[in-house]
Write a protein that holds these residues in place. Structure first.
Motif: not given
Length: 500
Positions: A189-218
């Protein structure tokens, strides 16, 4: 019809020019030159004014809001309630004419609004905004988390949208644990989406993964964030969307044209966070390389450029141009004043002291990299429990010292949240989510504080050069604009003193 105010783009190159003319034993002949580009945009319209499209063009923004509706969003149910409130708040801010859609994310992704039988994306007006809010309010939660499938549906919805700013706001409370059951993996998905749009990713609660959010947004040119309390999400979404609507420039390209013998090794954003940039051929038949950046408000960003060159055949002690840097902005209906191109220079030297100096901007980014590594080391040691406590303390003390050297108060505050007050040691009773918040904080970078302004300097003597005048380099016979400071041909030598 009002006349759109001019947007101003600024460009400054920071570097330490000296590089060793003679390589150290065992080192390659080519040397690395590191430079920091400071690029600023002043849109003059203020937040909420948005990029003004050309007369007859469509809306400036197309928006997809992705709500995590996996089963874990019900534990506690306050997460799902907060997600609904925040999504409704974001929808209410969308200007009339904005194309938008709301998605529900589980093992798969489904369009919540607009409903079945309608166009892929709704067009905002008072009735559509109210209908979207009603659809959001009845959302329920079940199933798992498959972020790649969610992003790919957003890509397909935005594919045919003509808006200059295409944006996705993704919210999740968990990790991408069900990739194997999804129609689209996160990598694909990241390969297909890169350059197509800008994505901000947010975590809520106690079980999200910071490195995963950073991977998406970078990869997707966005920013990662999270809330500590569910009730904070609506205000965070309102601030984010308001800033998005204040976009001054949808796309800005950094064009780097190396002189013969110079190789571009890497270009990446380093402030306000790390982001690798992909190279594309320069437009308009240029021989340089362009790097695309997106969704600029009134802000300043820093980029690190790494070039290599071989000093063989070049004199020492003389400024030579390695590359020219300029900024290009595709036409989007507003006047833009661009800066003049700037050189990246080298001065080959036999003095090891000169060659060992480092530009403060390069040094600053290296310190941030060391902070991130120290935080990662502390977290991994903490995961080992009692056996890793001493190592976690050492890494935390190192991160605190680096934050103090950087003078970054926000980073220092984030580190002190996990410190036993005043001890430099990791405090007891931490949860994993405390570390995830810290990982996000350590990924954010700030520029150094500018020095206090001094008295204005006198304007340089002389008169302006006619815009169509040319100059010939006496060394290699290159012809170029008469205001060129450095030769753009084979030799890259200084042609005149720059105006200041």
């Amino acid at each position: 019809m009002t006349v759109a105010e001019e947007i101003e783009v600024t460009l400054a190159v920071g570097q330490q020019k000296e590089l060793p003319a003679v390589p150290a034993p065992g080192q390659p002949a080519d040397r690395e030159m590191h430079a920091i580009l400071e690029i600023g945009v002043r849109g003059h319209g203020g937040p909420g004014s948005g990029p003004a499209p050309a007369q007859g063009a469509g809306p400036a923004l197309a928006e997809v809001l992705i709500v995590d509706t996996s089963r874990s969003m019900l534990h506690p149910a306050a997460k799902l309630h907060a997600a609904k409130d925040a999504t409704a708040a974001a929808v209410r801010l969308l200007p009339d004419g904005t194309a938008f859609a709301v998605l529900s994310g589980r093992f798969d992704a489904t369009v919540v609004h607009p409903g079945p039988g309608r166009a892929p994306m709704a067009v905002a007006d008072p009735a559509e905004r109210k209908a979207a809010e009603r659809s959001v309010r009845i959302l329920d939660a079940d199933g798992g988390t498959a972020l790649g499938t969610w992003l790919d549906l957003a890509r397909r919805l935005l594919k045919e949208q003509p808006a200059p700013v295409k944006h996705v706001l993704l919210l999740t409370d968990g990790r991408n644990e069900h990739d194997h059951r999804a129609a689209m993996s996160l990598d694909n998905a990241l390969d297909a989406c890169e350059g197509r749009f800008v994505c901000d990713a947010w975590g809520i609660g106690d079980d999200w993964d910071a490195e995963q959010l950073l991977r998406i947004t970078r990869r997707l040119h966005g920013r990662a964030g999270a809330v500590r309390e569910e009730a904070e999400l609506a205000a965070a979404y309102e601030e984010l969307v308001t800033g998005l609507l204040g976009t001054a420039i949808p796309e800005l390209r950094i064009r780097i044209t190396p002189t013969p013998g110079t190789v571009i090794r890497r270009v990446k954003q380093v402030v306000p966070g790390e982001q690798e940039l992909s190279a594309v051929p320069a437009g308009s038949g240029g021989r340089g390389t362009e790097y695309v950046t997106r969704a600029w408000g009134d802000e300043i960003r820093h980029y690190q450029v790494v070039l290599t060159a071989d000093p063989a055949g070049h004199e020492t002690g003389e400024d030579l141009q390695l590359a020219a840097v300029e900024v290009a902005v595709p036409d989007f209906g507003r006047p833009v004043r661009l800066p003049v191109p700037q050189p990246v220079l080298v001065r080959w030297t036999d003095n090891p002291l000169d060659a060992s100096r480092q530009h403060p901007g390069v040094r600053r980014y290296e310190l941030y990299q060391q902070v991130s590594a120290a935080v990662a080391g502390a977290y991994q040691a903490w995961l080992r429990g009692t056996g890793g406590r001493a190592a976690a303390d050492r890494h935390l003390a190192r991160a605190l010292a680096l934050a103090a050297e950087l003078g970054d108060a926000q980073l220092g505050g984030a580190l002190r949240r996990i410190e036993e007050p005043g001890t430099g040691r990791v405090r007891a009773g931490l949860k994993d989510v405390d570390w995830q918040h810290l990982i996000l904080s350590s990924a954010m970078t700030t520029p150094p504080q500018p020095p206090a302004p001094g008295p204005p300097s006198a304007p340089p003597p002389g008169t302006a050069t006619p815009p169509d005048a040319l100059i010939e380099c006496p060394h290699c016979k290159w012809l170029g604009p008469a205001d060129s400071v450095y030769c753009g041909g084979d030799c890259g030598r200084r042609l005149r003193e720059p105006a200041s």
